[in-house]
Design a protein around this motif. Structure first.
Motif, PDB file in Angstrom:
ATOM      1  N   ALA A 143       8.842   1.229 -11.271  1.00 24.51           N
ATOM      2  CA  ALA A 143       7.541   0.882 -11.097  1.00 24.51           C
ATOM      3  C   ALA A 143       6.952   1.675 -11.970  1.00 24.51           C
ATOM      4  O   ALA A 143       5.983   1.014 -12.600  1.00 24.51           O
ATOM      5  CB  ALA A 143       6.937   1.054  -9.197  1.00 24.51           C
ATOM      6  N   ASN A 144       7.218   3.214 -13.062  1.00 21.33           N
ATOM      7  CA  ASN A 144       6.162   3.499 -13.164  1.00 21.33           C
ATOM      8  C   ASN A 144       6.770   3.262 -15.003  1.00 21.33           C
ATOM      9  O   ASN A 144       5.700   2.916 -15.544  1.00 21.33           O
ATOM     10  CB  ASN A 144       6.379   4.851 -13.631  1.00 21.33           C
ATOM     11  N   LEU A 145       8.254   3.125 -14.901  1.00 25.32           N
ATOM     12  CA  LEU A 145       8.353   2.766 -15.825  1.00 25.32           C
ATOM     13  C   LEU A 145       8.095   0.719 -16.405  1.00 25.32           C
ATOM     14  O   LEU A 145       6.950   1.150 -16.848  1.00 25.32           O
ATOM     15  CB  LEU A 145       9.851   3.089 -16.268  1.00 25.32           C
ATOM     16  N   ALA A 146       7.783   0.238 -15.699  1.00 22.54           N
ATOM     17  CA  ALA A 146       7.285  -1.197 -15.515  1.00 22.54           C
ATOM     18  C   ALA A 146       5.986  -1.243 -16.097  1.00 22.54           C
ATOM     19  O   ALA A 146       5.650  -2.046 -17.089  1.00 22.54           O
ATOM     20  CB  ALA A 146       7.727  -1.991 -13.823  1.00 22.54           C
ATOM     21  N   ARG A 147       4.993  -0.159 -15.464  1.00 20.39           N
ATOM     22  CA  ARG A 147       3.690   0.334 -15.411  1.00 20.39           C
ATOM     23  C   ARG A 147       3.409   0.273 -17.258  1.00 20.39           C
ATOM     24  O   ARG A 147       2.075  -0.290 -17.604  1.00 20.39           O
ATOM     25  CB  ARG A 147       3.286   1.038 -14.651  1.00 20.39           C
ATOM     26  N   THR A 148       4.391   1.220 -17.178  1.00 19.70           N
ATOM     27  CA  THR A 148       4.076   1.447 -19.151  1.00 19.70           C
ATOM     28  C   THR A 148       4.401   0.448 -20.138  1.00 19.70           C
ATOM     29  O   THR A 148       3.841   0.501 -21.036  1.00 19.70           O
ATOM     30  CB  THR A 148       5.454   2.813 -19.170  1.00 19.70           C
ATOM     31  N   ALA A 207       4.393   9.550 -10.202  1.00 16.33           N
ATOM     32  CA  ALA A 207       3.866   9.316 -11.497  1.00 16.33           C
ATOM     33  C   ALA A 207       3.555  11.457 -11.832  1.00 16.33           C
ATOM     34  O   ALA A 207       3.296  11.110 -12.308  1.00 16.33           O
ATOM     35  CB  ALA A 207       2.912   8.488 -11.893  1.00 16.33           C
ATOM     36  N   ARG A 208       3.156  11.477 -11.200  1.00 21.55           N
ATOM     37  CA  ARG A 208       2.617  12.841 -11.215  1.00 21.55           C
ATOM     38  C   ARG A 208       3.925  13.749 -11.387  1.00 21.55           C
ATOM     39  O   ARG A 208       3.502  14.712 -12.338  1.00 21.55           O
ATOM     40  CB  ARG A 208       2.423  13.786  -9.829  1.00 21.55           C
ATOM     41  N   GLU A 209       4.935  13.707 -10.565  1.00 14.82           N
ATOM     42  CA  GLU A 209       6.414  14.167 -11.735  1.00 14.82           C
ATOM     43  C   GLU A 209       6.934  13.581 -12.766  1.00 14.82           C
ATOM     44  O   GLU A 209       8.109  13.261 -13.430  1.00 14.82           O
ATOM     45  CB  GLU A 209       7.133  14.363 -10.974  1.00 14.82           C
ATOM     46  N   MET A 210       6.321  12.182 -13.512  1.00  7.38           N
ATOM     47  CA  MET A 210       6.456  11.857 -14.661  1.00  7.38           C
ATOM     48  C   MET A 210       5.753  11.465 -16.199  1.00  7.38           C
ATOM     49  O   MET A 210       4.902  11.143 -16.381  1.00  7.38           O
ATOM     50  CB  MET A 210       6.899  10.499 -14.021  1.00  7.38           C
ATOM     51  N   PRO A 211       4.963  13.331 -16.432  1.00  4.62           N
ATOM     52  CA  PRO A 211       4.277  13.310 -17.628  1.00  4.62           C
ATOM     53  C   PRO A 211       4.678  12.715 -18.806  1.00  4.62           C
ATOM     54  O   PRO A 211       3.443  11.859 -19.533  1.00  4.62           O
ATOM     55  CB  PRO A 211       4.046  14.732 -17.354  1.00  4.62           C
ATOM     56  N   VAL A 212       5.284  12.607 -19.255  1.00  8.76           N
ATOM     57  CA  VAL A 212       5.858  11.805 -20.468  1.00  8.76           C
ATOM     58  C   VAL A 212       5.918  10.704 -20.566  1.00  8.76           C
ATOM     59  O   VAL A 212       5.188  10.136 -21.972  1.00  8.76           O
ATOM     60  CB  VAL A 212       7.441  11.940 -20.758  1.00  8.76           C
ATOM     61  N   LEU A 213       6.205  10.491 -19.745  1.00 10.39           N
ATOM     62  CA  LEU A 213       6.109   8.301 -19.886  1.00 10.39           C
ATOM     63  C   LEU A 213       4.587   8.373 -19.606  1.00 10.39           C
ATOM     64  O   LEU A 213       4.086   7.300 -20.089  1.00 10.39           O
ATOM     65  CB  LEU A 213       6.367   8.331 -18.278  1.00 10.39           C
ATOM     66  N   GLY A 214       3.738   9.104 -18.515  1.00 10.80           N
ATOM     67  CA  GLY A 214       1.803   9.344 -18.748  1.00 10.80           C
ATOM     68  C   GLY A 214       1.795   8.921 -19.889  1.00 10.80           C
ATOM     69  O   GLY A 214       0.684   8.298 -20.765  1.00 10.80           O
ATOM     70  N   ASP A 240       1.031  -1.317  -0.151  1.00 13.12           N
ATOM     71  CA  ASP A 240       0.369   0.091  -0.036  1.00 13.12           C
ATOM     72  C   ASP A 240       0.874   1.411   0.099  1.00 13.12           C
ATOM     73  O   ASP A 240       0.830   2.398  -0.633  1.00 13.12           O
ATOM     74  CB  ASP A 240      -0.947   0.330   1.567  1.00 13.12           C
ATOM     75  N   ALA A 241       1.867   1.292   1.098  1.00  8.75           N
ATOM     76  CA  ALA A 241       2.952   2.367   1.142  1.00  8.75           C
ATOM     77  C   ALA A 241       3.434   2.881  -0.368  1.00  8.75           C
ATOM     78  O   ALA A 241       3.623   3.683  -0.940  1.00  8.75           O
ATOM     79  CB  ALA A 241       3.831   2.333   1.546  1.00  8.75           C
ATOM     80  N   GLY A 242       3.916   1.621  -0.698  1.00  7.53           N
ATOM     81  CA  GLY A 242       4.584   1.541  -2.274  1.00  7.53           C
ATOM     82  C   GLY A 242       3.519   2.182  -3.637  1.00  7.53           C
ATOM     83  O   GLY A 242       4.407   2.695  -4.249  1.00  7.53           O
ATOM     84  N   VAL A 243       2.466   1.838  -3.269  1.00 10.05           N
ATOM     85  CA  VAL A 243       1.135   2.124  -4.268  1.00 10.05           C
ATOM     86  C   VAL A 243       1.720   4.134  -4.577  1.00 10.05           C
ATOM     87  O   VAL A 243       1.487   4.709  -5.714  1.00 10.05           O
ATOM     88  CB  VAL A 243       0.340   1.715  -4.356  1.00 10.05           C
ATOM     89  N   ALA A 293       4.768  -3.218  -3.796  1.00 11.89           N
ATOM     90  CA  ALA A 293       3.788  -2.643  -4.667  1.00 11.89           C
ATOM     91  C   ALA A 293       3.834  -3.284  -6.214  1.00 11.89           C
ATOM     92  O   ALA A 293       2.812  -3.484  -6.835  1.00 11.89           O
ATOM     93  CB  ALA A 293       3.774  -1.960  -4.243  1.00 11.89           C
ATOM     94  N   LEU A 294       5.194  -3.708  -6.962  1.00 14.00           N
ATOM     95  CA  LEU A 294       5.141  -3.968  -8.424  1.00 14.00           C
ATOM     96  C   LEU A 294       4.357  -5.492  -7.956  1.00 14.00           C
ATOM     97  O   LEU A 294       3.508  -6.110  -8.865  1.00 14.00           O
ATOM     98  CB  LEU A 294       6.372  -4.713  -8.289  1.00 14.00           C
ATOM     99  N   VAL A 295       4.771  -6.242  -7.024  1.00 20.68           N
ATOM    100  CA  VAL A 295       4.202  -7.669  -7.422  1.00 20.68           C
ATOM    101  C   VAL A 295       2.704  -7.933  -6.776  1.00 20.68           C
ATOM    102  O   VAL A 295       1.970  -8.201  -7.606  1.00 20.68           O
ATOM    103  CB  VAL A 295       4.646  -8.180  -6.081  1.00 20.68           C
TER     104      VAL A 295
END
Length: 425
Positions: free
Chosen positions: A64-69, A29-36, A19-22, A94-96
């Motif tokens: 984690a945001n890269l892996a999600r992408t 992710a707020r600071e990663m708009p290009v990847l978004g 939960d904390a990791g999420v 969180a990734l798991v």
């Protein structure tokens, strides 16, 4: 918390941390708009459908945001840590548990566990490798060669890894094409300079609580990472000394206003000495012996070999932990030298690594380069390649757009002028 419906394989500290990791991953992710923006597009196009990606990276919120992408684009993603001290355990959980991504990473894992995690990713039979320091590629090419047959391409995040890959290519042992993400302007000009500069000082201050103002800081290496740390230390009020082996970089440092000296001269003067060279034994026995009592030594290069820790162990009569990530070595005669973060990347060992805003560009390059390799790998030789210029430009364009910044465009007359050799006469 919604748990992934298909439980992936994993080896993490505690899934209860998810939960904390999420929450922290969403914050990043707020600071990663290009990847978004890239994630939104490839979630529709699914360019990675059917491919397996093994990512040996620092397991942080940005990763984690890269892996999600990558997963949104259709890939099966397998993640392991690229440094024993850089994993954020809540993010690994969180990734798991939340994102359904097989993850093998534990902060503080020993040497055996570290490499077993890399092997776990290799045994997923990846088609693409994504490395930070070339450890995954090295294991694949030396101990797990049977798995090479499935790999068609790879990427490498950091300058240290690129150096190793170019040596492999020169020796004709590299078995597939790799794109050097570190060579992208939108990576090394920003991630290395601003990311490393800020996060290294952050890790040092968190672990020591030292006052930088008024201190003498020695920076070993004036590449993009070194100049980033030197600039931040100077901005905090330090007197900064730079050591170099490259005369051009040394000249740059001098013209940027820093004192350029040899390590032999710097060692007895420094209150804080930081290595960022990508080489080994930059600070060694004779330097430890010349240091003042209470000198602090840290590393922000990829591997912990930049500081000759075995030599420090040999000349010390005692060692004790005095703070988190601070070990005190007492030398014969009573002098003390303090080593931060076991000589590993201090920005990730004692802090959170680069700010998400700069990793946004680095990981946007990663995602777009995997997309490029999916289309072009068969046409490439088994060599190391720069990030294609159009990808670098696209990342910069998207970043500017996210920041609300507009740039000019050439007029037709200006375009003709730039193309015509006879203009200007």
């Amino acid at each position: 918390m919604a748990v992934a419906t298909k439980a992936p394989k994993y080896d993490v500290t505690d899934l209860e941390l998810a939960d904390a990791g999420v929450r922290r991953t969403e914050w990043a992710a707020r600071e990663m708009p290009v990847l978004g923006q890239i994630r939104a597009r490839i979630a529709k196009e699914r360019p990675f459908a059917g491919i397996r990606i093994a990512a040996c990276l620092h397991v942080t919120t940005e990763t984690a945001n890269l892996a999600r992408t990558l997963k949104a684009g259709g890939a099966d993603v397998f993640v392991c840590g690229s440094n024993p001290l850089s994993t954020q355990d809540d993010v690994a959980a969180a990734l798991v548990a939340q994102y359904g991504i097989a993850t093998y990473a534990i902060k503080g894992e020993d040497h055996k566990t570290y490499y077993s995690h890399i092997v776990s990713c290799i045994e997923a039979r990846p088609h693409v490798t994504m490395d930070d320091g070339c450890d995954l590629v090295t294991v694949l090419h030396t101990k797990k060669r049977d798995y090479l047959r499935d790999v068609f391409a790879g990427t490498e995040e950091t300058s240290t890894g690129v150096t190793r890959l170019r040596a492999m290519a020169a020796g004709k042992v590299l078995r597939y094409p790799v794109i050097a993400i570190n060579d992208a302007d939108t990576k090394h000009l920003f991630d290395n300079r601003y990311g490393t500069g800020q996060s290294t000082m952050d890790g040092i201050i968190r672990s020591t609580n030292m006052l930088i103002a008024g201190s003498t800081v020695v920076i070993a290496g004036y590449g993009w990472c070194g100049r980033g740390v030197a600039t931040r230390a100077k901005g905090l009020g330090a007197t900064v000394l730079v050591t170099e082996i490259d005369p051009v970089k040394a000249l740059e440092a001098a013209m940027d206003g820093f004192q350029v000296v040899s390590m032999a001269e710097a060692a007895p003067r420094g209150d804080l000495l930081v290595t960022l060279t990508g080489n080994k034994s930059v600070i060694r026995r004779e330097h430890f012996q010349a240091m003042k009592d209470g000198a602090i030594v840290a590393n922000s290069g990829h591997f912990n070999v930049e500081i000759d820790i075995p030599a420090l162990e040999r000349i010390s009569v005692s060692k004790r932990a005095v703070r988190a990530f601070v070990d005190e070595y007492r030398l014969r005669g009573g002098k003390r030298v303090y080593l931060l973060g076991e000589g590993r990347l201090i920005n990730l060992a004692a802090a959170e690594g680069h700010p998400a805003m700069v990793m946004d560009m680095s990981f946007a390059n990663q995602a777009l380069c995997v997309e490029h390799l999916r289309k072009k790998a068969k046409t490439l030789k088994k060599d190391v390649y720069r990030v294609p210029r159009d990808i670098d430009q696209e990342v910069a364009r998207l970043k500017l757009k996210s920041m609300g910044i507009a740039v000019d465009a050439l007029t037709p007359e200006q375009e003709r002028y730039m193309r015509a050799w006879s203009e200007g006469t």
